[in-house]
Structure formats: structure tokens, C-alpha cells
Design an enzyme around this catalytic site. Sequence first.
Site, mmCIF file in Angstrom:
data_model
loop_
_atom_site.group_PDB
_atom_site.id
_atom_site.type_symbol
_atom_site.label_atom_id
_atom_site.label_comp_id
_atom_site.label_asym_id
_atom_site.label_seq_id
_atom_site.Cartn_x
_atom_site.Cartn_y
_atom_site.Cartn_z
ATOM 1 N N GLY A 1 8.810 14.042 -8.061
ATOM 2 C CA GLY A 1 8.395 12.779 -8.673
ATOM 3 C C GLY A 1 7.008 12.920 -9.231
ATOM 4 O O GLY A 1 6.414 14.006 -9.228
ATOM 5 N N GLY B 1 -0.643 12.949 -10.373
ATOM 6 C CA GLY B 1 -0.032 14.177 -10.862
ATOM 7 C C GLY B 1 1.334 14.354 -10.248
ATOM 8 O O GLY B 1 1.754 13.574 -9.390
ATOM 9 N N ASP C 1 -3.953 0.738 -0.273
ATOM 10 C CA ASP C 1 -2.816 0.797 -1.188
ATOM 11 C C ASP C 1 -1.512 0.979 -0.416
ATOM 12 O O ASP C 1 -0.689 1.816 -0.753
ATOM 13 C CB ASP C 1 -3.007 1.914 -2.219
ATOM 14 C CG ASP C 1 -2.046 1.768 -3.393
ATOM 15 O OD1 ASP C 1 -1.499 0.660 -3.587
ATOM 16 O OD2 ASP C 1 -1.818 2.752 -4.108
#
Length: 824
Positions: free
Chosen positions: A514, A519, A632
Site C-alpha cells: 500500500g 511513501g 493520528d
Amino acid sequence: MSNTDFPLLFVLTFLMSVHKISNTMDTIDTTQILKDGETIVSSDGTFELGFFSPKSSTNRYVGMWYKKITVMTVVWVANREVPLTNTSGVLKVIEPGLIVLQNDNNGVIIWSSNTSQPVKTPVAKLLDSGNLVVKDANDDDPENFLWESFNYPTDTIFSGMKFGWNFKTGQEVYLSSWKSDDDPSSGDFNYHFDPTGYPQHVLKKGSVVQFKSGPWNGLRYSGAPNLRYNPIYKYGVILNKNEAYFSFELLNSSIISRFTLSECGVGQRMTWINRTQEWAVYITAPTDNCDIYGLCGAFGSCNIANSPVCGCLDRFQPKDPEGWENADWSKGCGRRTPLNCQKGDVFFKYSDIKLPDTQYSRFNKSMTLNECKVACLRNCACTAYSSLDISTGGSGCLLWFGDLVNIKELDEEGQDIYIRMASSELELKDRKREVLEVSLSLSIGMVLIGLCLMLFLWKRTKRNHMLRKGGRLVDNFMNRKNDEIHNEGIQLPLFDLNTLTKATDNFSIDNKLGEGGFGPVYKGLLEEGQEIALKRLSRNSRQGLDEFKNEVICIAKLQHRNIVKLLGCCIQREENMVVYEYMSNRSLDLILFDPMQSTELDWPKRFHIIIGIARGLMYLHQDSCLRVIHRDLKASNILLDSDMSPKISDFGMARSFEGNDTGANTSRVVGTYGYMSPEYVIDGLFSVKSDVFSFGVMVLEIVTGKRNRGFSHRDHHHNLLGHAWMLYKEGRSLELVDACLSISGYWSDVLRSIHVGLLCVQQCPQDRPSMSSVVLMFGNEGALPQAKQPGFFAGRDLVTAKNSTSTNAACSINQVTITLLEAR
Ligand SMILES: *[C@@H]1O[C@H](CO)[C@@H](O)[C@H](O)[C@H]1NC(C)=O
Ligand SMILES: *[C@@H]1O[C@H](CO)[C@@H](O)[C@H](O)[C@H]1NC(C)=O
Ligand SMILES: *[C@@H]1O[C@H](CO)[C@@H](O)[C@H](O)[C@H]1NC(C)=O
Ligand SMILES: *[C@@H]1O[C@H](CO)[C@@H](O)[C@H](O)[C@H]1NC(C)=O
Ligand SMILES: *[C@@H]1O[C@H](CO)[C@@H](O)[C@H](O)[C@H]1NC(C)=O
């Protein structure tokens, strides 16, 4: 002036008479006093005025509340800044026309109204509207009132109140929030009607603007399309040389509805629901993240459906591309082709938007749109124009000067604006789409790369974990010198580039798992047979090597079975790569939100995942030597190993903090919308409690199998949090559960999970439990506190949802006329 010298007997006689009739009285005259414990009630029985103590406080205040409802809801406070400490306060009316709050023992005046003119027989009367007025007993003309509480509101706008400015007296009527549930004194937030330029509502924290509603457009505020369909109240704006205000009027006096500014800085219209005996939130302002004032900078445009939410308006480009990539949108956008006023400019139409801030605007009510265009064209400083009033299909003229900020894209019900552009843009028209697409994909790529200034987990087989970490690190540890790194005795396994190239078959596309924020991620197989996941950092990472190493060492100190293990890294030539254990079940979102795969997740597995995440997070917040805020947390950052045990990953935005310090402030809000807490999005204030909020969102997602963002329901416009809360309040929480999930035998765990999830997403950070309490809540059967309203529960589908069900717009169209103040 004050008449504290009554003979005692006289006072006593009076006390008794007040007491006897107090429940039916709406008036106090100079011969009466209102003691603590007694009240007066408006003649229709709606409002009651008397002494109260808020929540757990023992201070006494004079305030007003609804008499007819069961939940004590204080809507006005007289002595909000000067509490009484005991019950010896009395309220009375004195010559020449003042209502005063006195200490009965010593006659000290605690609080008082004021007046500039005396009357013969002053009385204080509580009107049916909730207005406490001081007037002459025989004069009911509102023009002659000596004083009225409607001019001194606390945190609530009443039906019939003029919310705004009286230019003759220079007085402004505005709201300021309570400090807390316990303390009605003025808190941080205030809410204003701002007629500067052209009227809009403004929410501030201290003096900092948090939210602007968009200009009044004859029907509603431009950014509040959902205001339109409304059977409960009508509303409007008055603007003339004497006054400028917003006002609403309830359509049926049997409806109980108010607009209140909460302690957390959310303006909300609440309506009392008799059936559930609760306040229901009808509308909030701000509605979503895109309502944050100027989030996307000048000529930026916010769309809550996009990720990231900010973009530049068509034909504009980021002024600071580097910052833009990193989600710092403050510098905004500029025209791709500079204006040339002499050569002649043109206007391009932009549709379906919340109109920009009108602080630097001018208007003319009588101009047509065409005259408006000519006027704007003639003035080189004029950047845009639009219709002023859309209630009659479009009339009048609104002109903007300078940068356009606070633009939001609305699906429907947005407005048109015409923005000035160089005439050479006309020729670019054909290439427009192409250019747009290129720049769009470019900027998305850059944002992806930039968003995560990464930091990485690293670990050797000896169980040294490390967290990736981004941005500037708060922690002192990070400032240590390189030589100390070696003294820490932590080994940094460095992989050879060739080894990794071989392990991933030269980074072949077949091995790509993925694309992370920073990156691509590859699966690899080391020669000794170990499977790895490898993140290849983008070269745009501006992180220095030393800093990178430092971080890794710091994070090596974290180890927990619910935090992903780092195996090593590779820093060679241009490449920065991080190697961590391979998780055969990849990330939670891939399974949870996939209709086929989610059937594999039965309740015990889901519960195991919830508890695992809670433990991992508690470790980060409290138990690790570095206390870390993740910032996050979301389903895609939870990896699952072969046993479906969760591991928290992706510490690209994590911050660590010192011992007692459990929060910080940032001007750059990064994270994922849908998981971010209101105080973080709005104030840039992050703390362990912002992680708790994200955790709560995940818990609800795990139970329902649905994403918070993008959630929609045919009956209402709330997002998943709002939906869960509604069901919870009605005792129907089990209806939340994923339809394909069998929960028989697990009901109490399911209900507990939903309850804890809701506690974690409460609007005020101080109400949310810490992660250690959360872990305890899952671990025992004790009673849980009631969950309060969640933050950000209104979904983005508001307009669509309302539209599809409502064809009756007429009842809400404002009946109040608008007269215009001439442009300055
Ligand atoms: C109530 O408090 C005031 C000071 O705030 C004090 O002067 C008064 O004596 C107190 N009354 C009683 C009954 O304690
Ligand atoms: C009444 O008091 C308020 C402040 O408490 C002040 O702003 C206002 O000007 C006063 N009005 C009169 C008529 O004195
Ligand atoms: C006001 O609402 C009540 C109850 O909802 C209803 O019975 C009544 O007819 C309404 N009155 C008007 C004027 O609409
Ligand atoms: C509110 O509900 C109760 C029953 O729950 C009912 O008796 C009462 O009449 C209702 N009041 C109004 C104003 O509808
Ligand atoms: C508004 O526009 C009309 C028509 O162009 C003009 O006559 C009038 O003077 C304008 N008013 C102001 C205040 O500029």
C-alpha cells in the site's frame, strides 16, 4: 438610596406575604423582597426567576430557568461575576427604578441594574418572553423600560431578543459562555453579531476569531444552509442607522427552544423534546471542521468531503507549496495569473460556496447584479462581487476588497460569487481542466508525503521498540547528543540496502502492500525466512539523519504488545527505510469496513481489539518513560497480527511530552478528519484527551462496522457519533451494532463498549476519561457516568438529508424585513 432601614417587623410581614404569593407572582414592587428560596414566575408559567446554585457549586446566584421542564436549565444569570456565598441574599426594587441584589445581613449591594431616568412607581416584572424588565408600574411600553435583562444576556439568546448593536446607545448585546458547569462567570468564548462590512455571526475565544457564519443573505447566513427548513422559529436581521441585530421568534409558544453558547465554545440551538424529557440539539455553529475561521487561508476553499479538506479555488495555487503539503494552509493561495487592472480584468463565477468573510466589504441594496459587476470592475481593489439578497431571486450588490477568506464548499444551497481574474485566464480556459488535474494530483501527492514527517519504529529481536515520530519533537530527550545514543546501550539494527532490495524483489509492484502517508509500503522476505514490512520514505522528507536516529532511539524505549515492533532501518545513499514486523492481517480498516471480510470479526475478536488498543494507548500516555500523544489514531493505523491482536502503528505525528504536561498547543493541525477532537481542530490544542476522542470514534466504528466520516442515516443528519448518542439516549444502543454481528450472550460487553466510546467522544475534553480509566471501565462492572453530548456530531449530509425530506421551505422564510445601512 437603599432602604435597608425597614423596621424588622415590617420586613418580616413582607417576607410572609411574598412567600405566600410568590409562585403566582411575576412582579416585584418597592414594598416586596424576594428571598433565597422564593421565586417569581412569568404570567404564562414559562420562566421562573430565583436563587440557584449551579451543579456542584455552593455559591448562590440569581437566575432564570424554564419552569415547565424537568431538567433545570438556567438561561440567564444576574450576578454571574459576583456570587453570594450563603443564602442571605435578597432581591428588591428600589427608588428611582433599580433592581438590586443585597446581602440581607449588612445591606451590601452585590449586583444591580442601572437606569438614567427615574420613575414614580418602579416595579420589576418577569415577562412571558423571559425578559426581566424594570419599568413604571403603569407603563407597558417597551420603549420606556428603564432596564431589561434582554440587553444583558449571559449565554442564551431568547425568542424576541435583539442580538446585536444599538448604535444610538453604542451598546452591544452578545453572549459569553459560562466558565464551566459550576461557574456561570464569563468564560473564554463569546458570540457576536458583527455588522462590520456586512452582518455575520462571529464566535471568538478571547479576542481570537474561531468561526464566522458567512454573511446574511436575506434567507439565512451564507454558511448555514441547514437553517432554511425550519418549522420551529422564524428569524431575520435588521440593519438600519439606529440598530443592527439578529432576532428569532418561536412560531408556537408551546415550543421550548433556545440558542446557547456552550462552555466549550459551540453555539447550539436546543429544542426541548417532551417525549424524551431532554434537550435535542437542532443546529450547531460551527458545524464541522471546515467552519474553522480561515482554515484554508486566502482564496483557499474547504470541503469537508475531501482529504485533506483544504484546496485552492480554481485558477489559484498555493502561495507556500511546501507548507501546503504539510497541512499548513495559513498562507493560502494566489492567482496563477496576476491581475492586470489596466488591461481589463474579467470575472469568473464560483458556485455553491459559503461566501467569504465580509469584514472588508461594501454593499448597495438597490444595484442589480450587472451594476454590481460594473462597480467592482471600476475599482481595482475590488476582488469579487455577488448578489446581496437571494430571498427574492437575487438583488442588491455585495463587493469584497482584498483577499477572500473563509470560503467553504457546500453541496447545495451554496451561493454564487464572481471573482476578479486576469483577462488572459479566458484563453487558458481550454487547458483549465488539464492544468487542474495535474496540479491536483501533484498537490495530493505532496500532502501525502508531507503530512507525515515521519518517525519510525524500530526494533531488534531483543524487543526494543521504537516509535516513528514527526515534526519537531517536544521532548528533551530528542536534543541529546549523538554520543549519548551509544551510551543508551540500544542497538540500532541497520539493514543493508542490498538485503532489502533483495527481500522486496527490487521493490516490485507485486510486493507493494500500500501507500502510506510518507511513501510506499512493501512486503519483504529476509533470507532467514522472516517476513517484514518495509516503509520506504519519500525523499522529500526533510528530516535530518541525526534527528532521525535520535527519534528512533527514543522510541526504542517503548515496548508493548499492542504497539507495532520495529526491526530496524536502512539509511543509505538517498534512501531512508524502516523495517518492522509483518502483520499478516494488515490494518483494521481493510477488514472492518469491508462487507465481506468484516464477517470474520466476531464480537470476541472485536472486543479483544478494543481492549488491545486501549492498553496500547494507556501505555503511550502513562506508562512509557516518554509520554507520547499519538495524534493520528484511526482504524487504518491499527495493524492486526495473525491472532487479530491489534498493534498501534504510524507515529508520524506523535508528540512526546514531559511528565506533568499533558498537552500542548500547535498552530499546525495535522491528523485525520473524522477522528480529531473539536478542541484540537478548532484551537490546535492537543492533549492525551484528543487521543481519547479518536479512540472513542474507533470503538464506535468497531461496534458498528461503519466509518464515522461518510456515515449517513435516512432519519437524521448526524454522523456516527450523533447517531450513537441519539440511540444511547433512547436506550436503544444495541441497534447500533453491525447487522451481521451476532452478539447474543455479549450484550453487556457491547453496551459497555458503546457507553465507553461515547464517554470518550464527549465534547469537553475534561469530561472524557483518561485511558487508564477506560481500561478500568472495561475491566470491571461498575456503573459508568452518563455520557454527555459528543463533539462534532453533525454530519456533512445535513443539507442533502433535509432536502430530500422537506419541501416546505415557506414556513421559515424570514418575515422580518431588512433595511439597509448605507455603505460606509
Ligand atoms: C453571608 O455572607 C456574607 C458575606 O458574603 C456575610 O457578611 C454574612 O454575614 C453571611 N450571612 C450568614 C447568615 O452567614
Ligand atoms: C449600565 O451599566 C452598564 C455596565 O454595567 C453600562 O455599560 C451601561 O452604560 C449602564 N447604563 C446606564 C444607563 O447607566
Ligand atoms: C402549537 O403546538 C401545539 C402542540 O404541539 C399544537 O397543539 C398547537 O396547535 C400549535 N399551535 C399553533 C398555533 O400552531
Ligand atoms: C409531555 O409529556 C407528558 C407525558 O410524558 C404529558 O403528560 C404532557 O402533557 C406533555 N406535555 C406537553 C406540553 O406536550
Ligand atoms: C446605490 O446604487 C444606486 C444605483 O446605482 C445609487 O444611486 C446609490 O447612490 C448607491 N448608494 C450608495 C450608498 O452608494
